[in-house]
Design an enzyme around this catalytic site. Structure first.
Site, PDB file in Angstrom:
ATOM      1  NE  ARG A  71      -5.678  -9.458   9.233  1.00  0.00           N
ATOM      2  CZ  ARG A  71      -4.643 -10.100   8.681  1.00  0.00           C
ATOM      3  NH1 ARG A  71      -3.596 -10.395   9.423  1.00  0.00           N
ATOM      4  NH2 ARG A  71      -4.648 -10.443   7.416  1.00  0.00           N
TER       5      ARG A  71
ATOM      6  CE  LYS B  43      -5.600 -13.027   4.721  1.00  0.00           C
ATOM      7  NZ  LYS B  43      -6.542 -12.159   4.007  1.00  0.00           N
TER       8      LYS B  43
ATOM      9  CE  LYS C 260     -10.879 -14.724   6.023  1.00  0.00           C
ATOM     10  NZ  LYS C 260     -10.101 -13.731   5.306  1.00  0.00           N
TER      11      LYS C 260
ATOM     12  CG  ASP D 206      -6.015  -6.465   7.132  1.00  0.00           C
ATOM     13  OD1 ASP D 206      -7.168  -6.000   7.212  1.00  0.00           O
ATOM     14  OD2 ASP D 206      -5.664  -7.252   6.225  1.00  0.00           O
TER      15      ASP D 206
ATOM     16  CE  LYS E 124     -11.063  -4.451   6.550  1.00  0.00           C
ATOM     17  NZ  LYS E 124     -10.715  -4.458   5.124  1.00  0.00           N
TER      18      LYS E 124
ATOM     19  NE  ARG F  75     -10.272  -8.104  11.699  1.00  0.00           N
ATOM     20  CZ  ARG F  75      -9.635  -8.344  10.562  1.00  0.00           C
ATOM     21  NH1 ARG F  75      -9.066  -7.351   9.904  1.00  0.00           N
ATOM     22  NH2 ARG F  75      -9.548  -9.563  10.089  1.00  0.00           N
TER      23      ARG F  75
ATOM     24  CB  SER G  12     -13.543  -3.154   0.043  1.00  0.00           C
ATOM     25  OG  SER G  12     -12.547  -4.093  -0.251  1.00  0.00           O
ATOM     26  CB  SER G  13      -8.614  -1.485  -2.091  1.00  0.00           C
ATOM     27  OG  SER G  13      -8.109  -2.626  -1.409  1.00  0.00           O
ATOM     28  CD  GLN G  14     -10.836  -7.397   0.115  1.00  0.00           C
ATOM     29  OE1 GLN G  14     -12.044  -7.623   0.174  1.00  0.00           O
ATOM     30  NE2 GLN G  14      -9.979  -7.885   0.986  1.00  0.00           N
TER      31      GLN G  14
HETATM   32  O1  LIG Z   1      -6.312  -6.691  -1.227  1.00  0.00           O
HETATM   33  C1  LIG Z   1      -6.048  -7.301  -0.194  1.00  0.00           C
HETATM   34  O2  LIG Z   1      -5.248  -8.265  -0.182  1.00  0.00           O
HETATM   35  C2  LIG Z   1      -6.672  -6.852   1.068  1.00  0.00           C
HETATM   36  C3  LIG Z   1      -7.197  -5.592   1.166  1.00  0.00           C
HETATM   37  C4  LIG Z   1      -7.710  -5.014   2.427  1.00  0.00           C
HETATM   38  O3  LIG Z   1      -9.114  -4.918   2.334  1.00  0.00           O
HETATM   39  P1  LIG Z   1      -9.881  -3.519   2.044  1.00  0.00           P
HETATM   40  O4  LIG Z   1      -9.456  -3.002   0.736  1.00  0.00           O
HETATM   41  O5  LIG Z   1     -11.312  -3.924   2.075  1.00  0.00           O
HETATM   42  O6  LIG Z   1      -9.501  -2.600   3.163  1.00  0.00           O
HETATM   43  C5  LIG Z   1      -7.355  -5.885   3.632  1.00  0.00           C
HETATM   44  O7  LIG Z   1      -8.129  -5.517   4.743  1.00  0.00           O
HETATM   45  C6  LIG Z   1      -7.534  -7.352   3.346  1.00  0.00           C
HETATM   46  O8  LIG Z   1      -7.186  -8.137   4.455  1.00  0.00           O
HETATM   47  C7  LIG Z   1      -6.654  -7.795   2.210  1.00  0.00           C
HETATM   48  C1  LIG Z   2      -9.997  -8.704   6.082  1.00  0.00           C
HETATM   49  C2  LIG Z   2      -9.136  -9.670   5.778  1.00  0.00           C
HETATM   50  O1  LIG Z   2      -9.149 -10.440   4.664  1.00  0.00           O
HETATM   51  P1  LIG Z   2     -10.239 -10.563   3.507  1.00  0.00           P
HETATM   52  O2  LIG Z   2     -10.942  -9.254   3.399  1.00  0.00           O
HETATM   53  O3  LIG Z   2      -9.470 -10.910   2.283  1.00  0.00           O
HETATM   54  O4  LIG Z   2     -11.180 -11.668   3.910  1.00  0.00           O
HETATM   55  C3  LIG Z   2      -7.992  -9.935   6.675  1.00  0.00           C
HETATM   56  O5  LIG Z   2      -7.141 -10.755   6.295  1.00  0.00           O
HETATM   57  O6  LIG Z   2      -7.907  -9.373   7.773  1.00  0.00           O
END
Ligand SMILES: O=C(O)C1=C[C@@H](OP(=O)(O)O)[C@@H](O)[C@H](O)C1
Ligand SMILES: C=C(OP(=O)(O)O)C(=O)O
Length: 422
Positions: free
Chosen positions: A374, A20, A400, A301, A328, A332, A160-162
């Site tokens: 998870r 995903k 999910k 994860d 998360k 978790r 978070s890297s997101q």
């Molecule tokens: O960029 C991504 O696809 C993700 C980054 C991670 O989050 P963090 O950067 O918040 O750790 C991971 O936990 C998440 O399930 C997916």
């Molecule tokens: C934390 C997760 O995803 P997201 O942060 O993208 O919701 C995950 O897939 O475990």
């Protein structure tokens, strides 16, 4: 939905589900491109479907065929003034800066666990890029009004890297001679995945030490053909299932992938399992398990499958990075402690370390996913070596990221009973 997993032996071959993380990024890049992109081996998990819907609402036309999606776009041209990211953390953090490339006001919503996850980053950072942004005390809904103007900026990458993935993707379509500087970046491999995906769609970023990300001359995303890789995050559960309860072959896993969760191989090796990794196949077999130590700060994860593994290893396993788990789908660290506790496995949380006291015997029990995919999958794997069935409440949480999970476990010999209306 309630799922009961009975103890049993694992044996067989299965193909990993699509990642995903890769699919959502590809949908975003296809939206940012001009022309038609083809996405092969597409994921159909809820997070992937949410990404497709967001892309449609931001201007893409999407055609689904038997084995691929065609995404036709002409850049960001929102059809609506609201987008819904479902429950996806990556979705909201990636599509918010992308949506902010448009000049109209947009409201960004989500549901379930996403409504409790922190979004204050946007309120702090987007105004520096000329985007008005408000949140509900750091949570959803977000109200933004662009257009985003890429500038030199310094951000905090520790939560978070997101957020960085979102900025990188958006900058890719509009930036010229600017640099993003990041302090204390976590989950670095996810950023490597973002840069790899951007390069596939024709956008180059100069990265140094995962601290500076520089954009030169203005670039644009090229519509292209992309095949989604197998998902190491989901496959980790199947690999652990084999390591604790038999043997299995998991196909369509790229061992040269940028995905962080291929680090499961390192943990399995440390635990003493017997692994035979090919370029796109991993064979794994039970082989006397021992406690291990691993740092999962950059692959958060992996905690749930690592706990299922550690519960079967004699001795105390130490997993570093537990503070990364607080925001998360559930908290978790605590949910693992609580649900594995019900199965007789003691988990201590000490600062940034998780200590799993394994080899003491897993008990059949009734557990709850906390609406966290998870956690449901970790409990299902733990059930394989329990002394009786494990009943998982709210087991549909797996949709999910991995709707095929229970079918895949069954293909490997898992004894699973699904009760739809509990
Ligand atoms: O960029 C991504 O696809 C993700 C980054 C991670 O989050 P963090 O950067 O918040 O750790 C991971 O936990 C998440 O399930 C997916
Ligand atoms: C934390 C997760 O995803 P997201 O942060 O993208 O919701 C995950 O897939 O475990």
């Amino acid at each position: 939905m309630q799922v009961t997993v009975s103890p049993g032996i694992i044996k067989g071959t299965v193909t990993a589900n699509p990642s995903k993380s890769a699919m959502q990024r590809a949908v975003a890049a296809a939206l940012l491109a001009n022309g038609t992109s083809i996405i092969r081996n597409p994921g159909l998990s809820n997070d992937c479907l949410a990404a497709l819907e967001v892309a449609e609402n931001l201007g893409a036309r999407i055609k689904r065929t038997d084995d691929h999606f065609e995404i036709t776009s002409n850049g960001i041209k929102p059809f609506y003034d609201e987008i819904n990211c479902g429950e996806s953390g990556l979705g909201i953090r990636m599509f918010t800066p992308i949506a902010a490339l448009a000049a109209i006001p947009i409201t960004i919503v989500g549901h379930g666990s996403l409504t409790t996850r922190p979004m204050h980053f946007f309120e702090e950072v987007l105004p520096q890029l000329d985007v008005k942004c408000t949140t509900q005390e750091g949570k959803l809904p977000l109200h933004i009004k662009g257009p985003l103007q890429p500038k030199n900026i310094t951000i905090d990458g520790s939560l978070s890297s997101q957020f960085l993935t979102g900025l990188l993707m958006a900058y890719g379509a509009a930036a010229e001679d600017v640099t993003i500087t990041v302090k204390d970046l976590k989950s670095k491999p996810y950023i490597a995945l973002t840069l790899q995906l951007m390069a596939h769609f024709g956008v180059q970023v100069k990265e140094e030490n995962f601290e500076t990300f520089s954009f030169g001359k203005k670039q644009s995303y090229n519509a292209t053909d992309y095949t989604v890789e197998g998902d190491w995050s989901g496959a980790a559960f199947l690999l652990v299932a084999a390591a604790v309860a038999g043997k299995a072959e998991v196909q369509h896993l790229n061992t040269a992938s940028a995905q962080s969760d291929k680090a499961i191989l390192e943990a399995l090796e440390k635990a003493g399992t017997s692994i035979l990794p090919g370029m796109f196949t991993v064979n794994i077999q039970k082989n006397g398990l021992k406690a291990f130590e691993i740092d999962a700060t950059d692959c958060p994860d992996l905690f749930p499958p690592l706990v299922a593994l550690a519960a079967n290893c004699n001795g105390t396993t130490k997993i570093k990075g537990v503070s990364r788990l607080a925001h998360k789908e559930s908290d978790r660290g605590l949910t693992l402690q609580q649900e594995f506790g019900k199965m007789g496995i003691r988990i201590d949380l000490q600062g940034d370390d998780m200590l799993v006291h394994g080899g003491t015997g897993i008990k059949g029990a009734q557990v709850h996913s906390h609406n966290d995919h998870r956690i449901a999958m970790a409990c299902a794997v733990a059930a394989l070596t329990a002394d009786g069935p494990v009943v998982i409440e709210n087991a549909e949480a797996v949709n999910k990221s991995y709707p095929e999970f229970y079918d895949h476990l069954q293909l490997l010999g898992g004894k699973i009973a699904v009760e739809a209306n509990s």
